[in-house]
Design a protein around this motif. Sequence first.
Motif: not given
Length: 365
Positions: A111, A150, A152, A180-181, A227, A237, A240
């Motif tokens: 991530r 992932q 962010n 994803d975030h 989200y 999402q 995540a």
Amino acid sequence: MHLYIHIPFCHRICPYCSFYKHTPGKTDMKRFIDALLKEASLRLPGCPPVTTIYFGGGTPSMLSSTHLSRLVEGLGAYADISSVEEFSFEANPATFTAKKAELWRQLGITRISLGIQSWDASFLSMLGRTHTPEQARESILLLRQVGMPQVNIDLMFSLPGQTVASWKETLETTLEQNPDHISTYNLTYEEDTDFYRRHAAGLMESDEDRDAAMFELAHGMLTGAGYRHYETSNYAQGGALSLHNLAYWQGEDYIGIGPGAYSTVGRTRSFNTGNTTDYISALLEHSRIPEQRERLDDAAYRTERIGLLLRTDTGLPDSWLRMEDSPLVAELIREHMAARQDNGNIVLTGRGRLLVDEIAVELID
């Protein structure tokens, strides 16, 4: 157990950031890595298997591939990191290449949190960011190309001169990247920052109505795009969610390594010196962790649990409430500022989400 590594180095010091950080200067990076591993050797043996790892800062992506590889591999000598579920790493879009990103994947990083903050070049300049909007877009594409699971994106709102319309454009551009975030942080004026001094001098103004409008706009747009708004400043999402940050909010144990890092195990909290030179010296010359410790009493622990759990969409269990809190909770529910879930937890809704800090204070006092 959760593991946090603090890398305090930045190319430039952002005027809004209150975390312990500094430019590398003449810091011997080999000795710095040696010191981190020395602290790991003193803290980690005997701890439970590590579930999440988070490299924060500062700018962890400034570390060379050699130093980062040695650090990650060295951590594995002192703790069981074989079953890590999430390995997060903060990065500045201007500080890495495809080759570096490929190494991150090889090291097990899952991530990347990109400190993009804005897609507007003028705001980036004001915030002291060293990347351009184009570099931000390229960094996301690069991370996708190397298969980063992932990605962010960190954003800031209520910036001086920012309008609700320009914030809407920022959110639209962010959604186009399909991260994803997404983390959305309301600019606050923290002590020991340049922005704080300018705010105190009347050169920057706060606007609570603007804060509220931008918060609600983000909530509407991001949840409308699928989200989950699972914490005051965070949207995800699918699956995540940030497991590492969830551990903080839920009160799980974590160990922090590095200058300025915090650890909490049980009710004992320790915090390392916020001086990199002293940190390196204490560990390498005296085999001593330069830390202070405190024991969280019941009142302090309750304060933290209320303040953090109220920010999440899983809510605050009744067990943290007193009888005298009942009238306030009933009023919040009546005013549609909170709701009681099937499991009895209190979750803030509507305007309650905006007033989370004020509500927490009322429940704590």
